[in-house]
Design an enzyme around this catalytic site. Structure first.
Site, short mmCIF file in Angstrom:
data_model
loop_
_atom_site.label_atom_id
_atom_site.label_comp_id
_atom_site.label_asym_id
_atom_site.label_seq_id
_atom_site.Cartn_x
_atom_site.Cartn_y
_atom_site.Cartn_z
CG HIS A 125 -54.81 54.50 33.50
ND1 HIS A 125 -53.88 55.67 33.35
CD2 HIS A 125 -53.66 53.72 32.30
CE1 HIS A 125 -52.46 54.67 33.84
NE2 HIS A 125 -52.66 54.06 32.60
NE ARG A 177 -49.65 53.61 22.91
CZ ARG A 177 -50.98 53.66 22.20
NH1 ARG A 177 -51.51 52.32 22.41
NH2 ARG A 177 -51.31 54.49 21.49
CD GLU A 190 -43.23 57.84 17.99
OE1 GLU A 190 -44.41 58.26 18.17
OE2 GLU A 190 -42.53 57.45 18.28
CG ASN A 232 -51.70 58.51 18.83
OD1 ASN A 232 -52.86 58.50 17.61
ND2 ASN A 232 -51.75 57.82 19.49
CG ASP A 233 -46.10 60.80 20.03
OD1 ASP A 233 -46.43 61.95 20.67
OD2 ASP A 233 -45.71 59.96 20.46
NE ARG A 289 -50.20 62.30 22.47
CZ ARG A 289 -49.80 60.18 22.07
NH1 ARG A 289 -48.30 60.46 21.58
NH2 ARG A 289 -49.94 59.55 23.27
CB CYS A 301 -49.25 52.05 15.71
SG CYS A 301 -47.41 52.47 15.70
C1 PEP Z 1 -48.16 57.62 18.24
O1 PEP Z 1 -47.15 58.39 18.41
O2 PEP Z 1 -48.90 57.82 17.27
C2 PEP Z 1 -48.18 56.60 18.67
C3 PEP Z 1 -48.18 55.26 18.72
O3 PEP Z 1 -47.02 55.94 20.14
P1 PEP Z 1 -48.12 56.78 21.89
O4 PEP Z 1 -49.18 56.68 21.45
O5 PEP Z 1 -47.81 55.58 22.21
O6 PEP Z 1 -46.97 57.95 22.09
MG MG Z 2 -46.00 57.75 19.90
#
Ligand code: PEP
Ligand code: MG
Length: 592
Positions: free
Chosen positions: A195, A302, A437, A460-461, A471, A508
């Site tokens: 954050h 989000r 993801e 990211n996931d 991660r 994303c």
């Molecule tokens: C992702 O996983 O890439 C994603 C955009 O979602 P978050 O980062 O909110 O898990």
């Molecule tokens: Mg995600």
């Protein structure tokens, strides 16, 4: 006598270069309180009263702090609201009183024990959002201990602008910073997605996090250079170094200004291939930054934060109002609303639910929504209602089977029928997307494409699940490699399946906003990229300076390489050759 210069390395969290004097906030870390037993029932009651008074004072301090936030920080007021809620959370509020009552502990020790239990509960959780929640609890814990000890809460304001150095800074503390007082900050803890780092970016205050022993190595008054682009900190720089970094800062600021100027132009390649560069947002307020930098829409909204701002679940009306705000501000551009992605029920109220063994593999995102269908329906209804006021798309996170898409769509259709019965307007053709993801979704992409109007790859996931790399785990962070050949092949496979089904593919995850990866992603066929708004100018700049042919050539070559080391080297060389002016600043300049 002049000391020798030294260099510390951290994780770049918010771009920018600053030179100044350090102010170390190490003193804010509480020493462990003393263990002390109470004797009489009278003492016990008095101690409970002392604790309740501390809670009361903390609450009024937080309210004052919230009210004194200047308008530019108002968007972060909800973090202070959250801390006000945490003050009365069962595991801190009731547990401390219970320990005073039953164990006869003094208030400080009881509070310390309660806090230890909460910390234990959160140990090992990798999800950065949940990590964010524990920071709020810690901030509250510290605030209460400070009051109990009869000390004044530490103020961040100071006469001269300084570079703050701390073990950790809470989001609430970050919101107190102004650029006239704080040049930048350095913390020992934290990651890029904490954050505090997110707030630093949105306030455009340079930051470096994860600097081991920063509060031991740096003393208040030390001369420092902090490079938020590379994560380097130089202690006691000599004149030559200072000159170098002053020049670098000037170059960077000039470059930033230059790219921002053309950020409103379309993201079209040199050979006229059109792309869409969109913004990721967490709060409705962030739409403004997206618009300022010429976002072609919101590619990822989000929606979790609306559920975390308050103790009760948001009502349909509250959600509708929030979504409408974004949709109307962006109109006629598209807003892609992602349905609730909470990491297991702990995320909704982390202190009230039993921990899951492994929340990343637990009741998260669409799995939670398909179990808690009332919560899901309420959100879907609000999204559909907002779709009457602009261009809206909805997407479902963490899809791992066709069944989940079928079931989610079935619920969506039911909600549409409810709305039609109630005579409320909505877009009957609201596009529905599947987030890709989970590796299973890649394998099933051709089947999922029959149930989706678009795909959005959440790297990211996807990277964490594909490479089995948590991660949020510092130990394996170097192995978290977006250009891993497995990831490259997965993206190619998803694009291929989507091409056959004639549906668009967006991305994303953080990867989409990193200048280093943009050409290769374009070359692989991802032409819709959604990123932190501050990353948009540079992303557009890169796209406007490359041909789709060149990008495809890069992607083809990457797919022929077999190790991630070779790919990293090739991509870095290629990009360095094409965009030397960007890469001389370190590729992190546009990262979120
Ligand atoms: C992702 O996983 O890439 C994603 C955009 O979602 P978050 O980062 O909110 O898990
Ligand atoms: Mg995600």
């Amino acid at each position: 006598m002049m000391r020798e210069s030294r260099v510390l390395q951290g994780i770049p969290a918010s771009p920018g270069i600053v030179l100044g004097r350090a102010r170390v906030l190490a003193e804010k870390m509480e020493a462990q309180p003393d263990y002390c037993l109470l004797y009489s029932p009278g003492e016990i009651n008095e101690e409970i009263g002392r604790f309740l008074k501390a809670v009361e004072q903390a609450e009024s301090d937080l309210i004052i702090l919230k009210e004194s936030l200047s308008p530019e920080y108002q968007e972060h007021a909800h973090l202070l609201d959250l801390q006000i809620l945490v003050l009365k959370e069962r595991m801190i509020f009731e547990e401390t009183q219970r320990l005073i009552q039953e164990e006869r502990y003094n208030a400080e020790w009881a509070l310390f024990q309660a806090w230890q239990k909460v910390r234990e509960l959160f140990k090992g959780i990798g999800d950065p959002y949940i990590k964010g929640r524990i920071q709020d609890v810690e901030e509250v814990y510290r605030r209460l201990q400070t009051i109990l000890a009869g000390r004044e809460a530490l103020s961040l304001s100071s006469q001269e602008p300084v570079i703050l150095v701390a073990r950790d800074l809470s989001p609430a503390e970050a919101t107190q910073m102004t650029r006239s007082q704080v040049l930048g900050f350095i913390t020992e803890r934290g990651g890029r997605t904490s954050h505090t780092a997110i707030i630093a970016q949105s306030l455009e205050i340079p930051a470096v996090v994860g600097v081991d022993f920063a509060t031991r190595e740096i003393a208040t008054g030390d001369a420092l250079i902090m490079d938020g682009l590379t994560g380097q900190i130089i202690l006691d720089p000599d004149e030559e170094m200072s000159r170098f970094y002053r020049d670098r800062r000037e170059d960077f600021e000039a470059f930033k200004e230059k790219v921002a100027q053309s950020s409103g132009l379309p993201a079209t390649t040199l050979d006229a291939y059109p792309t869409h560069i969109q913004a990721n947002i967490e709060l409705p307020e962030e739409v403004e930054l997206g618009l300022k930098y010429g976002a072609d829409g919101v590619g990822l909204y989000r929606t979790e934060f609306l559920y975390l701002r308050q103790r009760h679940l948001p009502t349909e009306e509250e959600l509708f109002q929030d979504y409408c705000r974004v949709v109307e501000a962006m109109r006629p551009k598209t807003v892609t609303i992602r349905t609730l992605d909470i990491g297991g029920d702990k995320f909704l109220s982390p202190l009230e639910y039993a921990p899951e063994m492994n929340p990343a593999l637990g009741l998260r995102a669409i799995r939670f929504c398909l179990k808690e269908t009332n919560i899901f329906r309420t959100q879907l209804k609000a999204i559909l209602r907002a779709s009457a006021f602009g261009q809206v798309r909805v997407m479902f996170p963490l899809i791992s089977s066709v069944g989940e898409m079928q079931e989610s769509r079935r619920l969506l259709e039911e909600v549409k029928q409810d709305l039609a019965r109630e005579g409320l307007p909505f877009d009957p053709r609201l596009p529905v997307g599947a987030m890709i993801e989970v590796p299973a979704a890649v394998t099933l992409a051709n089947l999922l494409a029959q149930y989706a109007d678009f795909f959005s790859i959440g790297t990211n996931d996807l990277i964490q699940y594909a490479l089995a790399i948590d991660r949020g785990n510092k130990q394996v962070a170097p192995m978290y490699q977006p250009l891993h050949p497995a990831v490259m092949r997965m993206i190619r496979e998803v694009v291929h399946a989507a091409g056959i089904a004639r549906i668009p593919v967006a991305m994303c995850g953080e990867m989409a906003g990193d200048p280093l990866y943009i050409p290769v992603l374009l070359g692989l066929g991802v032409s819709e990229l959604s990123m932190n708004a501050s990353a948009i100018p540079i992303a557009k700049h890169i796209i406007r300076m490359i041909t789709i042919e060149a990008a495809r050539k890069i992607a083809r070559h990457v797919l022929r390489l077999v190790t991630v080391e070779e790919i990293n080297e090739y991509v870095a060389q290629e990009l360095n050759r094409r965009f030397p002016e960007i890469f001389r600043f370190g590729r992190t300049m546009a990262q979120s």
